[in-house]
Design a protein around this motif. Structure first.
Motif, short mmCIF file in Angstrom:
data_model
loop_
_atom_site.label_atom_id
_atom_site.label_comp_id
_atom_site.label_asym_id
_atom_site.label_seq_id
_atom_site.Cartn_x
_atom_site.Cartn_y
_atom_site.Cartn_z
N UNK A 153 45.19 43.26 23.84
CA UNK A 153 44.74 44.35 24.73
C UNK A 153 43.28 44.14 25.10
N UNK A 154 42.47 43.82 24.13
CA UNK A 154 41.05 43.58 24.38
C UNK A 154 40.84 42.35 25.27
N UNK A 155 41.61 41.30 25.00
CA UNK A 155 41.46 40.07 25.79
C UNK A 155 41.87 40.30 27.24
N UNK A 156 42.94 41.05 27.48
CA UNK A 156 43.36 41.34 28.85
C UNK A 156 42.32 42.18 29.58
N UNK A 157 41.75 43.15 28.89
CA UNK A 157 40.69 43.96 29.51
C UNK A 157 39.51 43.10 29.91
N UNK A 158 39.08 42.20 29.02
CA UNK A 158 37.97 41.31 29.35
C UNK A 158 38.32 40.39 30.51
N UNK A 159 39.56 39.90 30.54
CA UNK A 159 39.99 39.02 31.63
C UNK A 159 40.00 39.77 32.96
N UNK A 160 40.49 41.00 32.97
CA UNK A 160 40.46 41.81 34.19
C UNK A 160 39.02 42.06 34.65
N UNK A 161 38.12 42.27 33.70
CA UNK A 161 36.72 42.49 34.06
C UNK A 161 36.10 41.27 34.70
N UNK A 162 36.41 40.08 34.18
CA UNK A 162 35.89 38.84 34.76
C UNK A 162 36.42 38.65 36.17
N UNK A 163 37.73 38.90 36.36
CA UNK A 163 38.34 38.73 37.69
C UNK A 163 37.72 39.72 38.68
N UNK A 164 37.51 40.96 38.25
CA UNK A 164 36.91 41.96 39.14
C UNK A 164 35.49 41.59 39.52
N UNK A 165 34.68 41.18 38.54
CA UNK A 165 33.29 40.81 38.83
C UNK A 165 33.23 39.59 39.74
N UNK A 166 34.10 38.62 39.50
CA UNK A 166 34.10 37.41 40.33
C UNK A 166 34.56 37.73 41.75
N UNK A 167 35.54 38.63 41.91
CA UNK A 167 36.01 39.00 43.24
C UNK A 167 34.91 39.68 44.04
N UNK A 168 34.18 40.59 43.40
CA UNK A 168 33.09 41.27 44.10
C UNK A 168 31.97 40.29 44.43
N UNK A 169 31.68 39.37 43.51
CA UNK A 169 30.65 38.37 43.77
C UNK A 169 31.03 37.48 44.96
N UNK A 170 32.31 37.10 45.06
CA UNK A 170 32.76 36.30 46.20
C UNK A 170 32.65 37.09 47.50
N UNK A 171 32.99 38.37 47.46
CA UNK A 171 32.90 39.20 48.65
C UNK A 171 31.46 39.32 49.14
N UNK A 172 30.54 39.57 48.23
CA UNK A 172 29.13 39.70 48.60
C UNK A 172 28.56 38.35 49.03
N UNK A 173 29.04 37.27 48.42
CA UNK A 173 28.59 35.94 48.84
C UNK A 173 29.00 35.66 50.29
N UNK A 174 30.22 36.04 50.64
CA UNK A 174 30.63 35.89 52.04
C UNK A 174 29.79 36.73 52.98
N UNK A 175 29.46 37.95 52.56
CA UNK A 175 28.59 38.80 53.38
C UNK A 175 27.20 38.20 53.51
N UNK A 176 26.69 37.59 52.43
CA UNK A 176 25.37 36.95 52.49
C UNK A 176 25.38 35.77 53.46
N UNK A 177 26.44 34.98 53.43
CA UNK A 177 26.53 33.86 54.36
C UNK A 177 26.61 34.35 55.80
#
Length: 354
Positions: free
Chosen positions: A314-338
């Motif tokens: 349960x803890x590992x899945x929560x951490x994995x979801x957090x990484x995916x969410x942070x990476x998705x937002x970072x990719x979105x903002x990176x596209x906006x920056x470009x």
């Protein structure tokens, strides 16, 4: 020999701070031991408040003032997180506000940013601990947090007395502090700060709402993973964003492996207390390292009295979801920056007429 010692502790500002380390160790030891003997979840919040207060160095000129700020604001953050855990819209707005507050505080230097990440961590713990114990009153959570912080302040006053310092040092002028903060804020370009603020606000708000809507147990594994990942320096690079995500996931995996291998609260506390003292003695000066270091200790404190370490997935899945969410937002903002960069370049380049 001197150069070897300096290289060993080059990531830490100055020699190891053993005095504040003892304050942090003894400050967290009392509530944790009381929690072991009584099995009352309130002592867990007292230990979190003690550790939050111990982040300030009482021997510094503004150490006691910073300690008082950390206690009061941290108690409010933990109570607000606990209160907002039952409503997804409130969690969305509250986490978004704290994400923007964290980005805003980072404009004024690393010390202000350290205050912001501490408040964000307390908010995440408040939301994630809701429903895990028999405490259901956010005011009780905040009061227990304050009691733990006041216990550390008492130890800090004793440390100042041992060094022959005033119990409460002279405070600088408020205008001078504002000038220093304004000087720090001018160093960061506005567009860079706005994109960072957008990243923190969007990711924090989504993380808080996902934990609430999905009803995740120990949701701070998700929200703290998002907070930790976003505070590492991306510098507009997708490679750095991926490295930060993998570093956060690796740290979470190591913590889960440690807790799953121990699965015993007394053994967890015996392992945690020396780690807290050593972490405070060698508190990182670099902001990104400080975020990782502090988040690890906060998570271990929150999990020190846990009896369900057999549910490591349960803890590992929560951490994995957090990484995916942070990476998705970072990719979105990176596209906006470009996109903004291409637009600015097109505007700056004059059209040539034949």
């Amino acid at each position: 020999m001197k150069s070897v010692v300096q290289k060993t502790f080059s990531w830490h500002a100055g020699p190891p701070a053993w005095g504040p380390a003892m304050v942090a160790g003894f400050g967290c030891a009392l509530p944790l031991l009381l929690g072991l003997f009584s099995a009352h979840p309130g002592f867990l919040w007292a230990s979190v408040g003690a550790f939050q207060a111990a982040q300030a160095n009482p021997l510094h000129r503004l150490g006691m003032l910073r300690m008082l700020m950390l206690i009061g604001l941290g108690a409010c953050s933990a109570g607000l997180g606990f209160w907002a855990a039952n409503d997804p819209l409130i969690s969305l707005g509250l986490f978004g506000t704290f994400g923007f507050l964290l980005a805003w505080l980072q404009r004024f230097g690393s010390e202000a940013g350290k205050l912001g990440i501490g408040l964000a961590v307390c908010l995440c713990l408040g939301q994630g601990q809701q429903g895990l114990g028999n405490l259901n009153n956010p005011f009780a959570i905040a009061m227990l947090f304050i009691l733990g912080g006041l216990w550390v302040m008492l130890l800090a006053f004793g440390l100042r007395g041992m060094h022959g310092l005033r119990m409460w040092p002279y405070m600088p002028r408020f205008v001078s502090l504002l000038k220093v903060l304004k000087r720090h804020a001018k160093r960061l370009p506005r567009q860079q700060w706005r994109l960072h603020a957008l990243t923190c606000t969007l990711a924090f708000s989504l993380a808080g709402m996902v934990v609430n809507l999905a009803g995740l147990e120990r949701g701070y594994w998700l929200t703290l993973t998002v907070a930790t990942t976003l505070q590492l320096e991306f510098q507009g690079s997708l490679v750095r964003a991926l490295q930060s995500s993998l570093a956060s996931l690796a740290a979470a995996g190591l913590l889960i492996l440690l807790g799953h291998s121990l699965q015993d609260p007394p053994l967890m506390v015996a392992t945690l207390l020396p780690l807290i003292a050593l972490s405070r003695a060698l508190q990182a000066n670099h902001y990104g390292l400080f975020v990782l270091q502090t988040s690890v200790c906060f998570v271990l404190l929150a999990e020190s009295l846990a009896q369900d370490w057999h549910l490591a997935q349960v803890r590992l899945l929560n951490a994995l979801f957090g990484v995916v969410l942070a990476l998705a937002v970072a990719l979105l903002v990176h596209g906006l920056r470009q996109l903004l960069g291409k637009r600015a370049k097109r505007i700056a380049t004059p059209h040539q007429t034949p």
